[in-house]
Design an enzyme around this catalytic site. Structure first.
Site, PDB file in Angstrom:
ATOM      1  N   SER A 264     -11.554   7.916  -0.374  1.00  0.00           N
ATOM      2  CA  SER A 264     -11.446   7.426   1.004  1.00  0.00           C
ATOM      3  C   SER A 264     -12.482   8.135   1.866  1.00  0.00           C
ATOM      4  CB  SER A 264     -10.057   7.670   1.606  1.00  0.00           C
ATOM      5  OG  SER A 264      -9.088   6.806   1.057  1.00  0.00           O
ATOM      6  N   SER A 302     -10.407   2.744  -2.120  1.00  0.00           N
ATOM      7  CA  SER A 302     -10.880   3.687  -1.115  1.00  0.00           C
ATOM      8  C   SER A 302     -10.425   3.229   0.266  1.00  0.00           C
ATOM      9  CB  SER A 302     -12.410   3.776  -1.156  1.00  0.00           C
ATOM     10  OG  SER A 302     -12.887   4.781  -0.288  1.00  0.00           O
ATOM     11  N   ASP A 304     -11.251   3.289   3.881  1.00  0.00           N
ATOM     12  CA  ASP A 304     -12.437   3.553   4.693  1.00  0.00           C
ATOM     13  C   ASP A 304     -12.160   3.088   6.120  1.00  0.00           C
ATOM     14  OD1 ASP A 304     -13.428   4.229   2.198  1.00  0.00           O
ATOM     15  OD2 ASP A 304     -14.378   2.284   1.895  1.00  0.00           O
TER      16      ASP A 304
END
Length: 387
Positions: A264, A302, A304
């Protein structure tokens, strides 16, 4: 057990001698940095860290990063703000209220994925102690997270509310430590040791000069993806990459494998340019362009998430229960047709903040002897020595 920024090393120094930053390794980067090349170039903004590194009773490689956009004395005053998301496999508390009201009026903190609740409680407690007039109504602190369970005993409840309070107490302006510090202590990026990174840009719009600052917690990207100023240094690196190549995750969860690129990144963008909330959101939407310059394609695994804010227009955009006060407000803002230099500043500072996190990091051993290796400086220097 932990160090606050009062005893944390200065910018680029993680306790083993002064470390270079990305530009010092010969990497050509775009734009004009501020004096510190850090988010604290934005006037009045303060950052504090608590770094937790311990080997008993459990192995801890984690911490808290705290950001006070207007400093501790004005922590309850709102800022115009906006949020953008590239991939939603993560958490940023307070996001719904920012989207609803276009403003942020509480501190920001970043930690590990399983410590969000503890840090949120700590921010509430700190505000109740230092800004009771804000706490008497309601507070929606912004707490972001990235996952540090490869190196850190993430389920051990190592981060407690008092660590968030201490990070806020330690917040100050000036140079910032990078790499394995604060919430970035246990993070990994592009198959190397990652962590906290920061950068800034000075931009001109007409006759005015403004600052754009970025601070991020880098825990994303696969080794094959990493590019530095367009060069594929990830795939060319000789550094070991056990996080992506060993069977550590199968030992945790039978049949599972670590997916390259999982992780992340939380990015906070701050500027002293006067902006509307929608313009802050527009800045946040430019963050992925800076991340992409370093190679990421945005993994499904991830989270983001990006927050952008403006410290201009102090005293405006408040939301308070009161029988008196303004009925109509006006705020200054950069004309939409002149906003492009701020967009460029976001992209450039985001790229450099990621690289600064990688360059500042050090080889780290975490739980069960797991290793994360830093980006080799000699490989970077060699790649750009003839440039």
């Amino acid at each position: 057990m932990f160090n606050t920024s009062e005893s944390a090393p200065p910018l680029g120094d993680q306790g083993a001698g002064a470390a270079p930053r990305t530009r010092d390794l010969g990497v050509p980067l775009d734009g004009t940095p501020g004096p510190l090349n850090a988010i604290t170039d934005v006037p009045g903004l303060e950052v504090g860290f608590v770094t937790i590194t311990d080997d008993a009773p459990v192995v801890a490689r984690t911490g808290v990063t705290a950001i006070l956009p207007r400093g501790r004395d004005r922590a309850g005053l709102p800022c115009a703000a906006g949020v953008a998301v590239l991939n939603g496999n993560g958490e940023l508390t307070g996001r719904s209220w920012i989207e609803e009201s276009g403003q942020l009026q509480a501190p920001i903190a970043i930690t590990n994925s399983h410590a969000v609740g503890s840090v949120h409680r700590g921010v509430d407690r700190w505000m109740a102690a230092h800004h009771p007039e804000s706490a008497a109504a309601w507070m929606l602190p912004v707490v972001g997270e990235t996952w540090d369970g490869y190196l850190n005993s993430i389920n051990a409840d190592t981060v407690r509310p008092e660590h968030a309070e201490q990070a806020l107490d330690a917040a100050s302006g000036g140079p910032l430590a990078e790499g394995s510090v604060g919430g970035g202590t246990g993070m990994n990026c592009y198959g190397f040791k990652g962590g906290t990174g920061t950068a800034s840009r000075t931009v001109r719009i007409g006759d005015e000069s403004y600052t754009v600052g970025v601070l991020l917690q880098a825990n994303f990207g696969s080794r094959e993806e990493l590019k530095i100023a367009g060069r594929p240094l990830g795939r060319e690196s000789r550094a070991p990459n056990p996080m992506e190549t060993s069977d550590w995750f199968d030992r945790e969860l039978s049949g599972a494998r670590a997916v390259p690129g999982a992780g992340s990144v939380i990015v906070v963008v701050a500027t002293d340019a006067p902006l509307l909330p929608d313009q802050c959101e527009a800045l946040a939407r430019r963050v992925p362009l800076g991340l992409a310059r370093t190679g990421t394609t945005g993994s499904h695994f991830s989270g983001d998430i990006f927050l952008a804010l403006s410290t201009a227009n102090e005293g405006s955009l408040g939301s308070r229960m009161a029988a008196t006060g303004p009925v109509v407000e006006q705020i200054a803002h950069v004309a939409w047709g002149r906003i492009d230099p701020l967009f460029a500043g976001v992209v450039e500072a985001t790229e450099e903040a990621v690289l600064n996190a990688l360059v500042a990091a050090r080889d780290t051993v975490g739980r069960e002897g797991r290793e994360s290796f830093a980006l080799p400086h000699d490989e970077v220097r060699a790649a750009f020595s003839a440039a």
